[in-house]
Design a protein around this motif. Structure first.
Motif, PDB file in Angstrom:
ATOM      1  N   VAL A   1     118.901 181.152 -63.905  1.00 17.77           N
ATOM      2  CA  VAL A   1     117.538 181.309 -64.306  1.00 17.77           C
ATOM      3  C   VAL A   1     116.451 180.123 -63.695  1.00 17.77           C
ATOM      4  O   VAL A   1     115.464 180.177 -63.285  1.00 17.77           O
ATOM      5  CB  VAL A   1     117.512 181.236 -65.738  1.00 17.77           C
ATOM      6  N   ALA A   2     117.153 178.864 -64.030  1.00 18.86           N
ATOM      7  CA  ALA A   2     116.656 177.738 -63.363  1.00 18.86           C
ATOM      8  C   ALA A   2     116.035 177.714 -61.884  1.00 18.86           C
ATOM      9  O   ALA A   2     114.896 177.474 -61.643  1.00 18.86           O
ATOM     10  CB  ALA A   2     117.403 176.329 -63.765  1.00 18.86           C
ATOM     11  N   GLU A   3     117.091 178.213 -61.107  1.00 19.03           N
ATOM     12  CA  GLU A   3     116.908 178.331 -59.524  1.00 19.03           C
ATOM     13  C   GLU A   3     115.608 179.394 -59.612  1.00 19.03           C
ATOM     14  O   GLU A   3     114.714 179.203 -58.779  1.00 19.03           O
ATOM     15  CB  GLU A   3     117.943 178.909 -58.819  1.00 19.03           C
ATOM     16  N   PHE A   4     115.908 180.452 -60.155  1.00 18.73           N
ATOM     17  CA  PHE A   4     114.817 181.493 -60.361  1.00 18.73           C
ATOM     18  C   PHE A   4     113.460 181.204 -60.606  1.00 18.73           C
ATOM     19  O   PHE A   4     112.471 181.393 -59.854  1.00 18.73           O
ATOM     20  CB  PHE A   4     115.366 182.941 -61.144  1.00 18.73           C
ATOM     21  N   VAL A   5     113.252 180.463 -61.659  1.00 19.03           N
ATOM     22  CA  VAL A   5     111.946 179.788 -62.249  1.00 19.03           C
ATOM     23  C   VAL A   5     111.363 178.856 -61.168  1.00 19.03           C
ATOM     24  O   VAL A   5     110.319 178.847 -60.782  1.00 19.03           O
ATOM     25  CB  VAL A   5     112.049 179.403 -63.543  1.00 19.03           C
ATOM     26  N   ALA A   6     112.549 178.027 -60.780  1.00 18.94           N
ATOM     27  CA  ALA A   6     111.859 177.038 -59.738  1.00 18.94           C
ATOM     28  C   ALA A   6     111.181 177.798 -58.531  1.00 18.94           C
ATOM     29  O   ALA A   6     110.566 177.095 -57.473  1.00 18.94           O
ATOM     30  CB  ALA A   6     113.117 176.377 -59.147  1.00 18.94           C
ATOM     31  N   LEU A   7     111.577 179.031 -58.251  1.00 13.49           N
ATOM     32  CA  LEU A   7     110.971 179.577 -56.948  1.00 13.49           C
ATOM     33  C   LEU A   7     109.461 179.729 -56.997  1.00 13.49           C
ATOM     34  O   LEU A   7     108.922 179.814 -56.246  1.00 13.49           O
ATOM     35  CB  LEU A   7     111.596 181.078 -56.765  1.00 13.49           C
ATOM     36  N   GLY A   8     109.085 179.738 -58.389  1.00 15.54           N
ATOM     37  CA  GLY A   8     107.745 179.765 -58.669  1.00 15.54           C
ATOM     38  C   GLY A   8     106.803 178.444 -57.951  1.00 15.54           C
ATOM     39  O   GLY A   8     105.709 178.472 -57.846  1.00 15.54           O
ATOM     40  N   ARG A   9     107.642 177.706 -57.454  1.00  9.69           N
ATOM     41  CA  ARG A   9     107.017 176.305 -56.867  1.00  9.69           C
ATOM     42  C   ARG A   9     106.963 176.571 -55.109  1.00  9.69           C
ATOM     43  O   ARG A   9     106.641 175.891 -54.484  1.00  9.69           O
ATOM     44  CB  ARG A   9     107.972 175.029 -57.297  1.00  9.69           C
ATOM     45  N   TYR A  10     107.500 177.620 -54.893  1.00  6.54           N
ATOM     46  CA  TYR A  10     107.400 178.070 -53.343  1.00  6.54           C
ATOM     47  C   TYR A  10     105.938 177.529 -52.892  1.00  6.54           C
ATOM     48  O   TYR A  10     105.943 177.151 -51.792  1.00  6.54           O
ATOM     49  CB  TYR A  10     107.871 179.349 -53.033  1.00  6.54           C
ATOM     50  N   PRO A  11     104.829 178.280 -53.466  1.00  6.54           N
ATOM     51  CA  PRO A  11     103.507 177.942 -52.867  1.00  6.54           C
ATOM     52  C   PRO A  11     103.370 176.524 -52.723  1.00  6.54           C
ATOM     53  O   PRO A  11     102.406 176.357 -51.821  1.00  6.54           O
ATOM     54  CB  PRO A  11     102.503 178.576 -54.077  1.00  6.54           C
ATOM     55  N   TYR A  12     103.692 175.526 -53.255  1.00  5.87           N
ATOM     56  CA  TYR A  12     103.624 174.219 -52.950  1.00  5.87           C
ATOM     57  C   TYR A  12     104.598 173.589 -52.123  1.00  5.87           C
ATOM     58  O   TYR A  12     104.241 172.704 -51.494  1.00  5.87           O
ATOM     59  CB  TYR A  12     103.773 173.478 -54.704  1.00  5.87           C
ATOM     60  N   LEU A  13     105.819 174.117 -51.956  1.00  7.18           N
ATOM     61  CA  LEU A  13     106.832 173.615 -51.376  1.00  7.18           C
ATOM     62  C   LEU A  13     107.372 174.256 -49.832  1.00  7.18           C
ATOM     63  O   LEU A  13     107.801 173.592 -49.041  1.00  7.18           O
ATOM     64  CB  LEU A  13     108.103 173.404 -52.205  1.00  7.18           C
ATOM     65  N   GLY A  14     106.885 175.667 -49.760  1.00  9.70           N
ATOM     66  CA  GLY A  14     107.271 176.492 -48.855  1.00  9.70           C
ATOM     67  C   GLY A  14     108.928 176.361 -48.654  1.00  9.70           C
ATOM     68  O   GLY A  14     109.450 176.094 -49.849  1.00  9.70           O
ATOM     69  N   SER A  15     109.447 176.537 -47.477  1.00  8.90           N
ATOM     70  CA  SER A  15     110.900 176.728 -47.762  1.00  8.90           C
ATOM     71  C   SER A  15     111.482 175.204 -47.428  1.00  8.90           C
ATOM     72  O   SER A  15     112.834 175.390 -47.976  1.00  8.90           O
ATOM     73  CB  SER A  15     111.217 177.755 -46.391  1.00  8.90           C
ATOM     74  N   TYR A  16     110.900 174.399 -46.958  1.00  6.16           N
ATOM     75  CA  TYR A  16     111.426 173.259 -46.333  1.00  6.16           C
ATOM     76  C   TYR A  16     111.395 172.239 -47.335  1.00  6.16           C
ATOM     77  O   TYR A  16     112.505 171.272 -47.512  1.00  6.16           O
ATOM     78  CB  TYR A  16     110.885 172.505 -45.047  1.00  6.16           C
ATOM     79  N   LEU A  17     110.567 171.994 -48.025  1.00  5.06           N
ATOM     80  CA  LEU A  17     110.497 170.675 -48.769  1.00  5.06           C
ATOM     81  C   LEU A  17     111.428 170.829 -50.138  1.00  5.06           C
ATOM     82  O   LEU A  17     111.474 171.813 -50.589  1.00  5.06           O
ATOM     83  CB  LEU A  17     109.008 170.270 -49.467  1.00  5.06           C
ATOM     84  N   PRO A  18     112.082 169.499 -50.388  1.00  8.11           N
ATOM     85  CA  PRO A  18     112.701 169.507 -51.911  1.00  8.11           C
ATOM     86  C   PRO A  18     111.671 169.621 -52.874  1.00  8.11           C
ATOM     87  O   PRO A  18     110.601 168.874 -52.916  1.00  8.11           O
ATOM     88  CB  PRO A  18     113.794 168.369 -51.714  1.00  8.11           C
ATOM     89  N   GLU A  19     112.398 169.838 -54.344  1.00  9.25           N
ATOM     90  CA  GLU A  19     111.442 169.703 -55.189  1.00  9.25           C
ATOM     91  C   GLU A  19     111.274 168.219 -55.491  1.00  9.25           C
ATOM     92  O   GLU A  19     111.905 167.553 -55.749  1.00  9.25           O
ATOM     93  CB  GLU A  19     112.185 170.504 -56.481  1.00  9.25           C
ATOM     94  N   ARG A  20     110.011 168.114 -55.880  1.00 10.14           N
ATOM     95  CA  ARG A  20     109.361 166.774 -56.270  1.00 10.14           C
ATOM     96  C   ARG A  20     109.532 166.716 -57.935  1.00 10.14           C
ATOM     97  O   ARG A  20     109.636 167.782 -58.620  1.00 10.14           O
ATOM     98  CB  ARG A  20     107.779 166.353 -55.936  1.00 10.14           C
ATOM     99  N   PRO A  21     109.435 165.280 -58.244  1.00  9.75           N
ATOM    100  CA  PRO A  21     109.483 165.393 -60.018  1.00  9.75           C
ATOM    101  C   PRO A  21     108.495 166.277 -60.593  1.00  9.75           C
ATOM    102  O   PRO A  21     108.696 166.947 -61.434  1.00  9.75           O
ATOM    103  CB  PRO A  21     109.182 163.775 -60.343  1.00  9.75           C
ATOM    104  N   GLU A  22     107.304 166.350 -59.965  1.00  9.93           N
ATOM    105  CA  GLU A  22     106.373 167.239 -60.575  1.00  9.93           C
ATOM    106  C   GLU A  22     106.524 168.574 -60.655  1.00  9.93           C
ATOM    107  O   GLU A  22     106.265 169.234 -61.485  1.00  9.93           O
ATOM    108  CB  GLU A  22     104.846 166.760 -59.947  1.00  9.93           C
ATOM    109  N   ASP A  23     107.282 168.985 -59.675  1.00  9.42           N
ATOM    110  CA  ASP A  23     107.689 170.448 -59.553  1.00  9.42           C
ATOM    111  C   ASP A  23     108.722 170.677 -60.562  1.00  9.42           C
ATOM    112  O   ASP A  23     108.789 171.748 -61.222  1.00  9.42           O
ATOM    113  CB  ASP A  23     108.263 170.764 -58.075  1.00  9.42           C
ATOM    114  N   LEU A  24     109.872 169.637 -60.831  1.00 11.68           N
ATOM    115  CA  LEU A  24     110.658 169.795 -61.767  1.00 11.68           C
ATOM    116  C   LEU A  24     110.006 170.020 -63.181  1.00 11.68           C
ATOM    117  O   LEU A  24     110.494 170.729 -64.111  1.00 11.68           O
ATOM    118  CB  LEU A  24     111.843 168.841 -61.753  1.00 11.68           C
TER     119      LEU A  24
END
Lengths: 460, 378
Positions: A105-128
């Protein structure tokens, strides 16, 4: 250039759909539709299955191509945005979703950050942080490390909602977000949605909702859709009416109003879906009542598929309030005055249009004696049911004139009825064709001929 | 520590799932890297001629460092015996020019097939996808065989092989993509299309080699079952560059693949340009497959097995699945090659595809029967 000279820039609309039209496989799914959503609005789209609600939402996001018209999100044309830019401005929560991998579920919800990260960038603290906030708001944090396949339908729907929240977009578009939720989570989600919209932050919510009660309770605006177009748009109080629900959903309902709140209760078996253009024409019944004499009849009629009107009644009379609650039309007179000439004219016009008339055991005084005498011309032309007996004794304040008018009515063809169930039975015999897919199609001014063909057509 | 400040763990009183998830992943990654290192250490010991382990490692260290670390590459041979240098150079030939490049090529090919298998399973949302089963390896083999028929010089051959293999793979990928797009397509459609295409390609290769008997076309078993017998350092460099170009970009596409698992509509809703991503992924995985197939022939099932095994133990997150499938494919292939070289004894070498098919065939059947519970239907 001219924009710079303006002192006050108008705030951009959160969503601006201008005459958009959607065609699929040659069929027009969405007829040219215009919808503008202002910052701070909570808009509910209501309408039967296949009315075009989901298509409208998908078209707003560019998920289905629009053949004509333009879409702007937050003032920016959809066509000029990349998909990622668009996803930062508008989040989408589909009703159902296919998940071919059992992501946690965490990975699933984290996909909501795709608009900010695209495929390449790792999650930043603000994304988490955004993911965490979204998971707590949607009440799925406790499932964080569980696989998405192991969730129940409602839990999965909340995870979808969390993912949409994690997008942190100012515009939320949702398709039936509460369809799998229990009562507690339905209210919770809608409360959160109404907290989400905010004028200052230019945030708005547009959601398709099946439940009219939830729509009226939480939305500022209800947009009614049917057959691929918007048929009404306004406040819940103004647009939720008996006739509209019947027209759009083919269900007759009781409508109770308490202050700004509207409560809708389905009362009858559905009439069945209707093709476009074939508008439902229900038999019309008028009830002459007042002072609570009509309550029983009005409630009984609301259980059947009739268009009911009542009156003339004084404003704030209990029967008038019953009509208001049930969504029936009433002919209203100012309290404590005799029935005036314009009201009588309206009354006679209604009497000439309806298919049947019911006289309730009303108290008769000089002020409303005309209510009875005006019925006389119709007693031979259409069924006039005399319900509850003659106005004598304590119900008579006219010194016998009321009883005389009653006797005249009976002589002219008025039918005396005892008991509500008998009344309903007679009404069904005289007015109703078999209920089902076949159009009822009674003309609004039925001649005797037409009426007689409808007689004896009880349920098969 | 940063941990207490990380908002995900701090603010909303969140369970520490992300941290534990990451720890599990790091463990998985370390485990596979360690296993691969062990394979690479032990695999050169395997061969038809017995060579003492110390000599094998000595030669490797000596040659890899250009003679800087070990002046005497063969510690078990007494230096004072006549013919030391002859014996040692024979051993060097066996170890450094045969076993080591063969092992490295096997590792690279396995890694290439593993990562393209994972990519294809993701982009088609199909647990049966695999470069071999989908016919892409077959297309690459046909392209490569066409180069052999033209009797080019060795340098030209080595350059044109991957190029034509890539063209063959791309053409096949386009056909497969069309088949997958058709509304009647099911996961099995893709598989059956691939099997049919492979059969066609193999018969064309065999037809071509019969029509031109004089030319130096490799035997059919090479194309059908693969072989590392001709492995060389040049091949290693070419396959490595293919994997570096294609694989490094593929490794970055994990989140895109995760999105595609939610359906095209959702992926689009979240801002992914799905069609473009899918084309890019198919292009890159075809490239990686083609370069491998061009030199070693068709080796089946590695791309099918690797992602399934990794997924089973470490979850379906493609950001992890892609690198781990690469590592697993490499390990699997090195072990399969070792087995193929040693199983017959007496210098006989089995085509490596025999080993992978022995493992992969039953595995495919298992996936097919288990699939109902996978919940996919793309």
């Amino acid at each position: 250039m001219s924009g710079r000279e303006r002192t006050r820039k108008p705030e951009p609309l959160c969503l601006d759909l201008e005459q958009i039209e959607v065609r699929m496989e040659g069929r027009q799914i969405l007829r040219p539709t215009t919808l503008r959503v202002k910052p701070g609005e909570f808009v509910a789209l209501v309408g039967p299955n296949g009315a075009g609600k989901t298509t409208l939402l998908r078209a707003a996001l560019g998920l289905v191509p629009t053949s004509v018209g333009s879409v702007r999100i937050g003032g920016v044309p959809l066509a000029s945005m990349t998909p990622q830019e668009r996803a930062r401005r508008a989040a989408w929560m589909p009703q159902e979703e296919f998940q071919s991998e059992n992501l946690s579920v965490a990975e699933f919800v984290a996909l909501g950050r795709y608009p900010y990260l695209g495929s390449y960038l790792p999650e930043r603290p603000e994304d988490l942080a955004a993911v965490s906030r979204a998971m707590w708001a949607a009440d799925v944090a406790q499932f964080a490390d569980r696989g998405i396949w192991s969730l129940s339908g409602g839990e999965r729907q909340r995870a979808l909602y969390a993912r949409a929240l994690a997008q942190e977009a100012p515009l939320l578009l949702l398709d039936e977000p509460t369809s799998h939720l229990d009562m507690n989570h339905q209210l919770d989600l809608l409360t959160k949605l109404s907290e989400f919209r905010s004028r200052e932050n230019a945030r708005a919510v547009v959601t398709a909702l099946h439940d009219l009660n939830l729509a009226s309770r939480f939305a500022d605006r209800v947009v009614w859709m049917n057959h691929g177009q918007v048929v009404a748009d306004g406040t819940p109080g103004g647009t939720v009416t008996f006739e509209r629900v019947l027209q759009v959903f083919s269900v007759s309902v009781e409508i109770h109003r308490q202050g700004p709140n509207v409560y809708v209760l389905p009362t009858s078996t559905p009439v069945g879906p209707r093709p476009p253009g074939d508008d439902l024409v229900l038999p019309r019944v008028h009830v002459v009542c007042g002072g609570g004499s009509g309550t029983e009849v009005l409630y009984a009629l609301s259980e059947e598929n009739y268009l009911v009107s009542a009156g003339p009644i004084h404003l704030l009379d209990s029967d008038q309030e019953t009509c208001e609650n049930l969504g029936f039309r009433s002919i209203v007179e100012v309290p404590f005055t005799p029935i005036s000439e314009p009201v009588r004219a309206e009354y006679r016009a209604v009497l000439s249009e309806v298919d049947a008339i019911v006289l309730a055991p009303v108290m008769v005084g000089p002020g409303n004696l005309a209510n009875l005498s005006d019925l006389l011309p119709f007693a031979s032309a259409k069924p006039v049911f005399l319900y509850g007996g003659s106005p004598r004794g304590p119900r008579d304040f006219t010194g016998g004139k009321a009883a005389a008018a009653y006797d005249q009515l009976r002589a002219a063809g008025g039918i005396e009825v005892d008991g509500v169930s008998r009344l309903l039975e007679l009404l069904r015999q005289r007015l109703v064709r078999p209920v089902g897919r076949a159009p009822i199609g009674l003309p609004s001014h039925p001649s005797d001929e037409v009426l007689s063909t409808s007689l004896g057509g009880g349920r098969p | 520590m940063r941990r207490s400040k990380a908002p995900f763990l701090g603010t909303e009183d969140s369970p520490q799932f992300l941290e534990s998830m990451r720890r599990a992943r790091r463990r998985g990654l370390l485990l596979l890297v360690g296993a691969l290192a062990l394979c690479l250490l032990l695999s050169p010991l395997v061969g038809s001629v017995p060579v003492p382990a110390l000599d094998v490692w000595g030669i490797i260290v000596h040659r890899a460092t250009g003679g800087l670390v070990l002046a005497q590459p063969c510690p078990t041979l007494p230096v004072y015996i006549d013919g030391y240098s002859d014996s040692c150079s024979t051993l060097t030939l066996i170890v450094w020019d045969n076993r080591v490049p063969e092992m490295l090529v096997a590792a690279l090919v396995g890694g290439s097939l593993g990562i393209s298998g994972a990519t294809m399973q993701g982009l088609f949302r199909n647990p049966l996808a695999d470069p071999y089963l989908m016919g892409i390896s077959g297309g690459a083999a046909l392209g490569a065989a066409a180069v052999f028929l033209n009797n080019l010089g060795p340098t030209q051959t080595e350059l044109f092989l991957p190029l034509f293999a890539f063209l063959g793979a791309l053409a096949t990928a386009a056909i497969v993509l069309l088949a997958a797009r058709s509304p009647k397509s099911s996961p099995q459609t893709l598989l059956l299309t691939g099997v049919a295409l492979t059969a066609i390609f193999i018969s064309i290769i065999s037809l071509l080699s019969s029509l031109r008997p004089n030319t130096e076309v490799l035997p059919l078993t090479f194309w059908e079952l693969g072989s590392f017998g001709a492995a060389s350092w040049v091949q290693f460099q070419l396959i490595l560059s293919g994997l570096l170009v294609g694989g490094s970009v593929l490794l970055l596409q994990g989140r895109d693949l995760n999105l595609i698992q939610l359906g095209d509509e959702t992926a689009r809703g979240l801002g992914s340009d799905v069609d473009r991503v899918r084309r890019r992924l198919l292009l890159l995985s075809s490239l990686v497959t083609a370069v491998a197939v061009a030199f070693v022939g068709i080796i089946g099932f590695v791309g099918l097995i690797s992602p399934h095994v990794v997924r089973r133990f470490l979850g379906p997150d493609y950001r992890l699945l892609l690198p781990l499938s690469l590592l697993f494919g490499a390990i699997f292939m090195v072990l399969a090659d070792d087995l193929a070289t040693s199983v017959l004894g007496g210098g006989g070498v089995l085509p490596v595809g025999v080993i992978t098919a022995f493992v992969g065939g039953p595995f495919l059947i298992w996936v097919l029967y288990r699939r109902r519970s996978l919940g996919t239907g793309a």
